[in-house]
Scaffold this active site. Structure first.
Site, short mmCIF file in Angstrom:
data_model
loop_
_atom_site.label_atom_id
_atom_site.label_comp_id
_atom_site.label_asym_id
_atom_site.label_seq_id
_atom_site.Cartn_x
_atom_site.Cartn_y
_atom_site.Cartn_z
N GLY A 14 -60.51 50.93 107.16
CA GLY A 14 -61.17 51.91 106.95
C GLY A 14 -61.45 52.81 105.42
O GLY A 14 -62.17 53.86 105.44
N SER A 15 -61.23 51.72 103.98
CA SER A 15 -61.08 52.66 103.17
C SER A 15 -62.57 52.50 102.78
O SER A 15 -62.79 53.38 101.62
CB SER A 15 -60.21 52.10 101.66
OG SER A 15 -60.63 51.29 102.15
N MET A 88 -64.59 42.64 112.19
CA MET A 88 -64.15 41.49 111.93
C MET A 88 -64.93 40.69 112.91
O MET A 88 -64.22 39.52 113.28
CB MET A 88 -62.35 41.23 112.20
CG MET A 88 -61.86 42.01 110.93
SD MET A 88 -61.78 41.13 109.12
CE MET A 88 -60.71 40.23 109.57
N ARG A 89 -65.55 40.94 113.62
CA ARG A 89 -67.12 40.57 114.42
C ARG A 89 -67.81 39.52 114.06
O ARG A 89 -68.55 40.25 113.38
CB ARG A 89 -66.69 41.41 115.67
CG ARG A 89 -65.98 42.21 116.14
CD ARG A 89 -65.06 40.67 117.24
NE ARG A 89 -63.45 41.34 117.72
CZ ARG A 89 -63.20 40.62 118.42
NH1 ARG A 89 -63.80 39.30 119.29
NH2 ARG A 89 -61.69 41.02 118.33
N ASN A 105 -73.45 44.03 105.26
CA ASN A 105 -72.04 43.93 105.13
C ASN A 105 -71.44 43.78 103.52
O ASN A 105 -72.35 43.32 102.42
CB ASN A 105 -71.58 42.69 105.31
CG ASN A 105 -70.14 41.97 105.70
OD1 ASN A 105 -69.74 43.11 106.12
ND2 ASN A 105 -69.63 41.27 104.93
N HIS A 107 -68.42 41.96 100.98
CA HIS A 107 -67.21 40.70 101.24
C HIS A 107 -66.49 40.89 100.17
O HIS A 107 -67.38 40.87 98.75
CB HIS A 107 -68.00 39.45 101.59
CG HIS A 107 -67.49 37.93 101.83
ND1 HIS A 107 -66.86 37.99 102.43
CD2 HIS A 107 -67.39 37.24 100.57
CE1 HIS A 107 -66.55 36.87 102.64
NE2 HIS A 107 -66.25 36.50 101.58
N GLU A 140 -77.84 35.17 110.99
CA GLU A 140 -77.12 34.63 111.23
C GLU A 140 -75.95 33.60 111.46
O GLU A 140 -75.52 32.83 111.05
CB GLU A 140 -78.02 33.13 112.25
CG GLU A 140 -79.24 34.06 113.37
CD GLU A 140 -80.22 34.55 112.41
OE1 GLU A 140 -80.33 34.76 111.68
OE2 GLU A 140 -80.50 35.61 113.18
N ASP A 143 -71.82 35.37 106.56
CA ASP A 143 -71.56 35.77 104.41
C ASP A 143 -72.84 35.07 103.63
O ASP A 143 -72.34 34.52 102.89
CB ASP A 143 -70.37 35.60 103.98
CG ASP A 143 -69.09 35.89 104.67
OD1 ASP A 143 -69.31 37.10 105.37
OD2 ASP A 143 -67.85 35.31 104.82
C1 GRF Z 1 -62.47 45.08 102.07
O1 GRF Z 1 -62.06 44.67 101.80
C2 GRF Z 1 -64.45 44.48 102.29
O2 GRF Z 1 -64.56 43.23 101.38
C3 GRF Z 1 -63.81 42.58 103.24
O3 GRF Z 1 -63.17 44.12 103.88
C4 GRF Z 1 -61.95 44.47 103.77
C5 GRF Z 1 -62.48 45.81 104.40
O4 GRF Z 1 -61.16 46.85 103.85
N1 GRF Z 1 -65.36 42.80 104.43
P1 GRF Z 1 -61.98 48.68 104.68
O5 GRF Z 1 -61.27 48.71 106.23
O6 GRF Z 1 -62.58 49.39 104.45
O7 GRF Z 1 -60.24 49.19 104.10
#
Ligand code: GRF
Length: 187
Positions: A14-15, A88-89, A105, A107, A140, A143
């Protein structure tokens, strides 16, 4: 400024959530974080929601209607914008239809290169000169939605996966807010 009621979806550290909470305190930042959703009850990022008194919802993805539960809560909190920050879903088609062009999102690669998981090892294996992060709309295709904003850096010969991750995340903390500002600039 009327801020968009926003929900952040997380699964882990969650950073990015932490960073968006901080940025959203700016008077001029276009979003207000009204809800955090996590598919993982152990997600460290939930602590940022707790610390900042932001309501959070933990969903049990084993139950077949978990997305409906999320949708009900989005309605309850009047959410009009969603940021996936390490969630992650895969979001179902039915869900996407309800929030078309309203879900973004982040990535950890320069999309369209290196979609999916294990990006850093693949980037190194491919001997890329540059990498970075991409904020994109969610559709859909994994990424595969329209790119909103990217930020890049040059890879050093001594960079390993861990260093790439640190450097990429540093850029994410700039790119995610920038992308949000860009989306709402003309609204
Ligand atoms: C990030 O690096 C993002 O690119 C990927 O998941 C990571 C999440 O990091 N989709 P955090 O949980 O926000 O620290």
């Amino acid at each position: 400024m009327v801020k968009k009621n926003t929900c952040i979806f997380i699964s882990g550290k969650g950073s990015n959530l932490k960073n968006l909470i901080k940025r959203s305190r700016d008077y001029n930042f276009p979003i207000k974080i009204k809800l955090v959703v996590s598919d993982n009850k152990e997600a460290l990022g939930l602590n940022y929601a707790k610390k900042n008194s932001i309501p959070f919802l933990i969903v049990n993805t084993k139950s077949s209607n978990y997305e409906n539960i999320i949708l009900q809560n989005l309605k309850k909190y009047n959410i009009s914008f969603i940021c996936l920050a390490g969630y992650m879903r895969i979001i179902s088609k039915n869900f996407l239809i309800k929030y078309r062009k309203k879900i973004i999102n982040i990535h950890p690669s320069l999309l369209p290169k290196f979609k999916g998981l294990n990006t850093f090892s693949r980037i190194l294996k491919n001997k890329e000169k540059k990498t970075g992060c991409t904020v994109h709309f969610v559709n859909e295709k994994l990424d595969g939605g329209a790119i909103i904003y990217r930020k890049s850096f040059f890879i050093n010969r001594e960079d390993d996966e861990q260093i790439l991750k640190i450097k990429t995340q540093r850029l994410e903390y700039l790119a995610f807010p920038e992308a949000i500002i860009k989306i709402f600039r003309n609204n």
